[in-house]
Scaffold this motif. Structure first.
Motif, short mmCIF file in Angstrom:
data_model
loop_
_atom_site.label_atom_id
_atom_site.label_comp_id
_atom_site.label_asym_id
_atom_site.label_seq_id
_atom_site.Cartn_x
_atom_site.Cartn_y
_atom_site.Cartn_z
N GLY A 321 0.45 -0.98 -0.20
CA GLY A 321 0.05 -0.01 0.14
C GLY A 321 1.12 1.33 -0.05
N GLN A 322 2.04 1.09 -0.31
CA GLN A 322 3.42 2.25 -0.36
C GLN A 322 4.09 2.81 -1.59
OE1 GLN A 322 5.06 3.82 2.89
NE2 GLN A 322 3.03 3.21 3.83
N ASN A 879 2.41 3.31 21.06
CA ASN A 879 1.62 3.85 21.48
C ASN A 879 1.11 4.61 19.72
OD1 ASN A 879 -0.80 5.34 21.76
ND2 ASN A 879 1.22 6.95 22.80
N PRO A 880 0.63 4.28 18.35
CA PRO A 880 0.53 5.21 17.26
C PRO A 880 -0.86 6.25 17.19
CG PRO A 880 -0.55 2.38 16.99
CD PRO A 880 -0.43 2.90 19.21
N ALA A 885 -0.18 5.44 9.83
CA ALA A 885 -0.74 4.06 9.16
C ALA A 885 -1.37 3.32 10.25
CB ALA A 885 0.10 3.68 8.00
N CYS A 886 -2.59 2.21 10.15
CA CYS A 886 -2.64 1.36 11.13
C CYS A 886 -1.30 0.33 11.46
CB CYS A 886 -4.23 0.56 10.90
SG CYS A 886 -4.49 -0.40 12.54
N LYS A 893 -5.99 4.62 8.10
CA LYS A 893 -5.00 5.62 9.52
C LYS A 893 -5.64 4.27 9.88
CE LYS A 893 -4.98 9.83 7.24
NZ LYS A 893 -5.12 11.50 7.85
N PHE A 894 -4.63 4.97 11.43
CA PHE A 894 -4.81 4.32 12.66
C PHE A 894 -6.08 4.54 13.23
CE2 PHE A 894 -4.55 4.01 17.40
CZ PHE A 894 -4.51 2.78 17.47
N LYS A 895 -6.81 5.70 12.95
CA LYS A 895 -8.41 6.44 13.84
C LYS A 895 -9.48 5.84 12.55
CE LYS A 895 -8.02 10.79 10.50
NZ LYS A 895 -7.84 12.21 11.31
N HIS A 896 -8.91 5.04 11.84
CA HIS A 896 -10.32 4.31 10.96
C HIS A 896 -9.98 2.59 10.80
CE1 HIS A 896 -11.12 8.26 9.44
NE2 HIS A 896 -10.41 8.54 9.13
N CYS A 897 -9.25 2.49 11.81
CA CYS A 897 -9.29 0.79 11.81
C CYS A 897 -9.10 0.67 13.28
CB CYS A 897 -7.71 0.95 11.01
SG CYS A 897 -7.50 -0.87 10.32
#
Length: 902
Positions: A321-322, A879-880, A885-886, A893-897
């Motif tokens: 994904g990169q 602590n991401p 990225a999750c 993104k971590f906040k969406h996963c």
């Protein structure tokens, strides 16, 4: 009949011959000392090093010490590695010490050659840097050659990405330090962002030996190293623009493949304006030509470049994904390197990857200007002669072709030119099958991943077993290269330049031994080695009988050097070999640089399907085309360097001032001078000399004094006194300001005040320099248009950048004076809180700081995986950040996963 030039060469020899001849007496001296040094014990060799070091520090020249130093180093290498340096290797070392580039063929032992001048120059105690093209080679060479340096009583260090600071400082403190060009450049920039001398890693820039010097100082030197920090997130803008680009028609833009540039036409601009308004990206009556549209226009242009100039699997690949860039010269993946100015984000939008925030420049330097910091520079490569002019003009480096230890037995065939790519690839497959049938190992060179995989498919259909080496097989690189010389091996490689591992006929003995020992760890290692070495001799002889390594290139590169690097993989150390280039009129070089004439020639010859033209004239015309491209690229690099030289002078001043500030124990005089300069400027602005008192702006001066000096003094009354003039007001202001700062120093304590002054100065310089870099970037982007007004853009840039630099220094004085006038003593609790906040800010800056670079530019690798990290176990993730990225690898993104709030 011979021309005058050829007659002169026959009589006097070439300049290169004369240089070689001049070293022969020195080599004879070294050889004469050999028997004497063979009698020394291991301890005596180390004692000899101490003696030579004392003589060097006592004023004896390194040239005078050279024969003894080289003889000592040769003996140490023989004992430590079992390798006795040939005379030509000593020659190569002498030329490096003299500040030249030693052009030595592949397999001539350049890694060992570097130890001689490195040892000699390290005797001064100032340290020597050996520069390699990648981290694998830096670690390998440091580990291998540290045995030689240890036998000589010297220390060896290696610098690599994400290295702990203490370890890095220790590596730079060693006598000889191995590192990549990227890490050296980035450490130079990082050092000049540090707050204290003890935190700086690098010391003197004394002597650098650059391996693969053409790759580092030319190919990678086109654009600067940049350290940057993240700016605001514009994900929605990139996505919106990316949806627009596929609707752009061919007549909406013009593409120039020669200069790799793409621009919108007038029709394209009309189309853009209409569609941007329809999508709400341009408001109301706003047009593309309005100043407020600059950002939109910039991002639309980058979107167009991402779609039309950057090709997946050639310029980059998508992995996990990169977007991972591919080095066009070596075919390597460049993990962690990002294109700047929003171009990387545009490619991420194009491929549907997670879009990372853009970055702002914190510090930058070009390789040219970094390596010109060294007192002396030397370089090694197999191919430098074609760029000799550039090395001399930019770096002051001469190029000397060092003779091979054994004559070159490789047969270089003339290029075969076909009408179409299909005919060319059919001929390549047939040629590979013929050579493979007799067991001849074949190295096939391609220019892109796409072409290497296309050819791989053709060989699969033809039933030819083979290996593919490109950015996708990055991890298996050393193993694939080691196997490339085995009997019957077929290896397809994308850009073999700078691979750093020799292709040995019959395969690599060390790799075979290590594999066998790993498979049988309890076995008799000596017996295993003896058996493999005996078998290898048979394999090597069989490969020689088959004709040695056959290098088959599928097209010409823009640079002759890259072609020569590929060709040079065959025929190492007098081995037999063969090289051949297969071309077609549809190849990029032929298509862009004048295949029309050749097409007419081939048509007039009435060539049949599958036939090729093979003639030395074709080679010469191709070399002329390549020389033109090289000349044009040199001009581009030279022009870029002229602009960067302007900034470099300013960079050296700023970095030098920073260092002086860090070294100084007491900065009160500098701070006072700044304060007096600010007072001079305020008085001159509000009470202009040679004017009457009723024309003075005393109220404005009063307000400015309160704002910048934080003192409430009766300036208006002073100016109204009988006989008052601007000088008397100035003197009273200086006295009042000095008394106020003296009182502050007393309340803080002298030591604390000195520390505050130092920190304020450094932080203000850093802040102003960052702003200045951004301003210069903007100036560079617009100054080119001055050419339309018959004004030289470079002169305009010089003049304006100098004015900007002066205004930066003026604002620096004002900011330092204002900040220091406002500091006040704080309570112990406030001190603790402030220290905590400062530490958190610095930590956040270090974590967010990543290296980035403009298009095809070099940057620092990203962080390596943490120890114990498991993407399937959230307890190991630490602590991401919510916008990172999750760690599970989903690409979200971590906040969406996993960080999604319930």
């Amino acid at each position: 009949m011979l021309g005058f030039g050829k007659i002169a060469k026959k009589v006097f020899g070439t300049p290169n011959d004369r240089k070689i001849k001049a070293t022969r007496p020195i080599v004879e001296k070294i050889n004469a000392l050999e028997s004497e040094f063979q009698k020394l014990s291991d301890e005596d060799i180390k004692t000899k090093t101490q003696e030579l070091a004392e003589r060097a520090k006592g004023g004896e020249s390194l040239d005078a010490l050279l024969p003894e130093a080289f003889a000592n180093c040769r003996e140490a290498a023989k004992r430590a590695l079992g390798l006795r340096a040939f005379d030509v290797q000593l020659m190569g070392g002498i030329f490096l010490h003299q500040g030249n580039i030693s052009e030595m063929k592949t397999g001539e032992g350049k890694t060992l050659v570097a130890t001689f001048p490195a040892y000699l120059n390290a005797l001064t105690g100032k340290g020597v840097h050996v520069v390699t093209v990648n981290d694998y080679l830096a670690r390998r060479d440091a580990e291998w050659m540290s045995n030689v340096f240890a036998a000589l009583g010297m220390t060896t260090g290696v610098v690599y990405p994400q290295q702990p600071e203490d370890e890095k400082r220790a590596a730079y403190a060693c006598d000889v330090t191995y590192a990549t060009n990227n890490e050296l450049g980035f450490d130079y920039l990082r050092d000049n962002m540090k707050g204290e001398l003890k935190d700086m890693a690098q010391r003197d820039h004394n002597f650098a030996i650059v391996d693969e010097v053409d790759s580092i100082l030319i190919d990678e030197a086109r654009t600067p190293l940049i350290i940057s920090g993240p700016s605001q997130d514009r994900t929605d803008l990139y996505v919106a623009i990316d949806k627009l680009i596929p609707d752009v028609q061919d007549d909406h833009y013009s593409l120039d493949e020669k200069s790799r540039n793409v621009t919108f036409t007038d029709e394209g601009n009309e189309f853009l304006e209409e569609h941007l308004k329809a999508r709400g990206l341009l408001e109301g009556e706003q047009s593309l030509y309005d100043p407020e549209s600059t950002t939109i226009v910039h991002h639309v242009n980058q979107g167009l470049r991402a779609h039309k100039l950057f090709t997946r699997d050639k310029d980059y690949i998508v992995r996990d994904g990169q977007i991972v860039l591919i080095d066009e010269f070596t075919g390597r993946m460049m993990a962690g390197r990002r294109l700047s100015d929003g171009l990387h984000q545009a490619i991420e939008a194009k491929e549907g990857c997670q879009i990372q925030p853009e970055n702002v420049t914190l510090a930058q330097v070009t390789f040219q200007n970094y390596f010109r910091l060294y007192d002396k520079l030397g370089g090694m490569t197999g191919t430098a002669a074609t760029e000799a002019e550039e090395f001399q003009e930019i770096y002051g480096l001469g190029v000397v072709e060092v003779p091979t230890n054994r004559g070159v037995a490789r047969i270089d065939e003339d290029d075969a030119v076909y009408r179409t790519a299909r005919e060319k690839f059919d001929a390549i497959v047939e040629t590979i099958k013929e050579a493979h049938a007799k067991g001849q190992p074949i190295l096939v060179g391609t220019t892109s991943i796409e072409k290497s995989e296309f050819l791989s498919g053709l060989l699969d259909k033809a039933g030819v077993t083979h290996n593919v080496l490109n950015a996708r097989q990055h991890e298996q690189e050393a193993q694939i290269v080691a196997d490339a010389g085995k009997l019957g091996a077929v290896t397809i490689a994308t850009n073999m330049a700078g691979r750093g591992t020799d292709i040995k006929l019959g395969g690599n003995v060390e790799f075979k031994v290590l594999e066998a020992i790993a498979a049988a760890p309890e076995g008799d290692h000596a017996a295993i080695r003896a058996q493999i070495e005996a078998q290898h001799k048979d394999d090597e002889e069989a490969v020689k009988q088959a004709g040695g390594l056959f290098v088959l290139a599928t097209e010409r590169h823009e640079s002759r050097r890259i072609d020569n690097q590929l060709r040079g993989r065959s025929g190492r150390q007098g081995d037999p070999g063969r090289s051949s280039f297969f071309l077609s009129l549809e190849d990029d070089l032929m298509r862009i640089f004048g295949s029309d004439r050749l097409d007419k020639v081939l048509s007039s010859l009435g060539m049949k399907e599958g036939e090729a033209i093979v003639h030395p004239w074709v080679n010469k015309s191709l070399e002329r085309a390549q020389a033109k491209v090289e000349g044009r690229n040199f001009d581009i690099r030279k022009q870029l360097l002229k602009f960067d030289d302007v900034m470099n002078e300013q960079r050296k001043v700023v970095f030098s001032q920073r260092r002086d500030i860090m070294e100084a124990a007491d900065l009160s005089d500098i701070v006072q001078d700044m304060r007096h300069d600010v007072i001079d400027e305020l008085v001159e602005r509000h009470l202009p000399p040679k004017t009457y008192a009723d024309q003075w702006d005393t109220e404005g001066l009063y307000a400015a004094v309160i704002e910048h000096l934080s003192i409430d003094v009766p300036v208006i009354e002073w100016a109204a006194e009988e006989g008052a003039d601007d000088d008397s007001v100035r003197e009273r202001l200086e006295k009042a300001a000095d008394e106020m700062m003296a009182a502050k120093a007393t309340s803080f304590g002298p030591d604390a005040m000195r520390m505050i002054e130092k920190q304020v100065l450094l932080q203000t310089i850093d802040s102003k320099w960052r702003e200045h870099l951004l301003t210069l970037e903007h100036l560079r982007s617009v100054v080119g248009f001055r050419g339309y007004a018959q004004r030289d853009p470079l002169n305009e840039y010089k003049n304006e950048s100098f004015q900007l630099f002066e205004s930066m220094l003026d604002s620096l004085r004002i900011d330092v004076t204002t900040t220091l006038s406002r500091v006040r003593p704080i309570s112990e609790d406030e001190q603790k809180q402030l220290a905590l906040e400062m530490a958190q800010r610095q930590q956040a800056q270090m974590e967010s700081m990543q290296a980035t670079a403009p298009a095809q530019e070099v940057a620092a690798p990203v962080g390596e995986a943490r120890e114990g990290f498991d993407e399937n176990d959230p307890s190991t993730w630490g602590n991401p950040g919510r916008n990172e990225a999750c760690p599970c690898g989903s690409g979200k993104k971590f906040k969406h996963c996993h960080g999604k709030l319930a």
